[in-house]
Structure formats: C-alpha cells, structure tokens
Design an enzyme around this catalytic site. Structure first.
Site, PDB file in Angstrom:
ATOM      1  N   SER A 143       0.807  -1.222   0.000  1.00 46.68           N
ATOM      2  CA  SER A 143       0.000   0.000   0.000  1.00 46.68           C
ATOM      3  C   SER A 143       0.841   1.273   0.000  1.00 46.68           C
ATOM      4  O   SER A 143       0.324   2.347  -0.308  1.00 46.68           O
ATOM      5  CB  SER A 143      -0.919   0.021   1.228  1.00 46.68           C
ATOM      6  OG  SER A 143      -0.167   0.094   2.422  1.00 46.68           O
ATOM      7  N   LYS A 213       0.769   4.558   6.901  1.00 47.97           N
ATOM      8  CA  LYS A 213       0.228   5.399   5.824  1.00 47.97           C
ATOM      9  C   LYS A 213       0.877   6.774   5.900  1.00 47.97           C
ATOM     10  O   LYS A 213       1.597   7.101   6.840  1.00 47.97           O
ATOM     11  CB  LYS A 213      -1.295   5.558   5.954  1.00 47.97           C
ATOM     12  CG  LYS A 213      -2.089   4.258   6.035  1.00 47.97           C
ATOM     13  CD  LYS A 213      -2.093   3.478   4.740  1.00 47.97           C
ATOM     14  CE  LYS A 213      -2.905   2.191   4.874  1.00 47.97           C
ATOM     15  NZ  LYS A 213      -2.804   1.333   3.668  1.00 47.97           N
TER      16      LYS A 213
END
Length: 365
Positions: A143, A213
């Site tokens: 990701s 993230k």
C-alpha cells in the site's frame, strides 16, 4: 647492640638503643613485661633501636596483640558491618546499591558467569529503546509502494510521541488499528514463543497488525479529491504528489473521490499506492475515515533493510507550502484576517486623531 629496660622497671618508657627516642606514653606493657626472657627483650630492643635510627618513635608490641586490620570478634570494622545502612535513607537506596554492585562488581567474574547477565541486560536495554525511542517495523503489503516495498524494515521514531509531538502533513506514520480496518487474518501473530519474546523486546521487527500510511490532513483541514486538474487539495491548496506509485493518479481506487473536513485530534491518511491502498477513503463509514492522533505509534524516519533500499523518509516539499500550513492551523483563517485588518484599523485611528487635533487647534484660535 644492647637492649634497654624501662626507667621505672615497668617498660612504660624504654630506650631505643643508641640514638633512639623515648616511646610514646599510653603503650605500657603488662606488669610482667620486665621479666621476659632475654631473647624477647633483645628482639623488642632491636625493633625499638631500628625505629630510632630511622627517626621514628617506636614501642614494643604487646604479646598476643591483634593486627589493626584484622576483623574484630564483634564484627565491627568488617565488610559486613560496613555494608549495612546506618539510616532510613540508606535502607531506601540499598536495592539500588545492590544492583549497582551486581552490574559493576569490584572483582571481575568469569565470562561464563557474565554471559547470561549480559544477555538479559541487552534484552532489557532493547526493550527500553523499543518502548521509548525507536522501533523496527516490517512492511507486509504494497500500500506504500514505491516509497516502501513489501518486506522492507523501517525504523519508527517513538520518542516524538512520548515527547508530545503531533503528526504533521506529509509524514509517514505507524498507527494501531482504530477499529474495523483490519480483518482477523491480518491481525494474527506468530505462535512461536521465542519469536514473540524477541519481537516484544524489540530485537525482531514488529508486525502485529499495525498500519503505515502517509498523513494528508490534520485536525481542521479541508481535504478534497479532486480539483479540475485531478489533484488533491488541502484547504484549497493543490498537492503535487510526485511520490505516488507509477501509473497511479491521486484519485486512483474504488473510493477515489471524497470531500472531508478533518475533526480536531484526528488524521486523514492515505497510501502512496492509491490503486491498492485501503486507507481513510475506504473507511469513511467509521468516523469519516479519520483516525485518532492517540492511535499513532510513531513516525517512520528510515528504511534500514534491505541495504539496497536504505534511505530516509523526509516530508515531500509539496506539504511545505506556506498557504497550506497557515490556513489549516486551528484559528488560522481568523488570525490571517486579523493581521490583514490591523494596518487599516491603525490608519483610521491615526486619521481620526489628526481631525480631533485640528478641531482643537481651531477652537483655541
């Protein structure tokens, strides 16, 4: 060499031979000292004479006297007695003194005895470093490609959280699952006790379901995707996201478009590989997709493994735009308005004072 007898016959004052000095008072011999055997008297006189020649005062030792450095029968002066605390404060510090003596003994211990202690101490030190300073994390998914590849190990700065630092836009952060982001299969950990222990103390990188993230918006930010040019805007300022995965656009993914105002104390986070990242966009049904600042474990600052991927993780320049940070600060818009209105207010006040002064002068004339 001739031995000397005490002047009073009791040995309290004796000659030290030729050139000797009188012995000090207070070291009197027993009553039977004058009647010792000639050999004993001669030996005592020779010691006294030797001391006299060296310029020192001497006295014959009493028969059976103990050496000063020998431990006394009652234990006073011995190491055991000296080690006992003599006050309440001493008893308080006794455990710390005992640990210090164990860590740094006066006499070196054999290596085979030191080895287990060194291992335990190293693990304890690693646990403290992992808990309060830095910790290694394992990247299990793509990701964050290509910024972080699958299998990379990153070093996370935990001290920034402990010292009260707040996550900033553009930083890559590790955070705990705020609830509902991970499935059961993604939160399982190793069942091997050795692996779990080494991970717990910080020797092995951690992979216990935490997520990683990039922070796009902080509390008070208005984050929108996308403008006419296909860019994400924060408080109306477009972001030039050169760090995205090749072929991705800012709005790639099933939940590409959004319009969110981030509540105070929360963060809007997104992955760099937008096409596969299940980030804040995919969880807007849970608290609008934002995560609490309290869930942040630390800031990822460095890729430490493999060596070919080694490098720092700085904040991209697009997040350093002046308008972005000024308008997004809590109360930033009112502050900007106040600063802009201040010169106008001062100018009007100055003109008013001039009018009043002119009227007062005319009235005086």
């Amino acid at each position: 060499m001739t031995g000397g007898r005490g002047t009073d016959g009791d040995g309290s004052r004796g000659h030290g031979g030729d050139g000797g000095f009188p012995g000090p008072d207070g070291f009197a011999a027993h009553a039977g000292f004058a009647e010792q055997t000639p050999n004993a008297g001669t030996a005592a006189s020779e010691e006294s004479s030797a001391a006299g020649r060296n310029g020192h005062t001497g006295a014959a030792e009493e028969p059976g006297a103990k050496e000063p450095d020998q431990p006394q029968p009652d234990g006073s002066g011995g190491e055991e007695g000296a080690a006992k605390p003599r006050s309440a404060l001493g008893w308080v510090f006794l455990p710390f003194v005992a640990v210090w003596r164990f860590l740094f003994p006066k006499k070196p211990r054999p290596f085979i005895v030191e080895l287990p202690f060194l291992v335990v101490f190293a693990l304890f030190l690693a646990f403290l470093i992992k808990t309060f300073l830095v910790q290694a994390f394992f990247i299990p998914s793509g990701s964050m490609q290509n910024t972080l590849a699958i299998g990379d190990r990153v070093l996370v700065n935990r001290a920034s959280v402990w010292l009260g630092g707040q996550p900033q836009r553009g930083q890559i952060v590790v955070f705990q699952d705020p609830g509902g982001w991970l499935g059961p299969e993604e939160t399982t950990s190793s069942s091997n006790w050795l692996t779990k222990t080494l991970t717990f103390v910080g020797v092995l990188p951690q992979d216990n379901g935490d997520l990683i993230k990039r922070v796009i918006g902080v509390g008070g930010d208005h984050v929108v995707c996308c403008n006419a040019q296909g860019q994400i805007t924060v408080n109306g300022v477009p972001l030039d996201e050169t760090y995205l995965y090749p072929g991705d656009s800012p709005g790639s993914g099933q939940d590409g478009t959004f319009d969110i105002t981030v509540p105070q104390g929360r963060l809007w986070v997104m992955g760099d590989h937008r096409g596969v990242s299940e980030d804040s966009r995919a969880h807007q049904s849970l608290n609008g997709g934002t995560i609490p600042v309290s869930a942040v474990v630390g800031r990822a600052d460095l890729v430490i493994w493999p060596i070919s991927h080694w490098g720092t993780l700085p904040v991209p320049n697009t997040f350093k735009q002046t308008g972005l940070s000024t308008l997004a600060a809590p109360g930033g818009v009112p502050a900007v308005a106040m600063v802009g209105a201040l010169p106008v207010t001062l100018l009007r006040r100055r003109r008013k004072l001039r009018k009043l002064a002119r009227k007062a002068q005319q009235a005086h004339e």
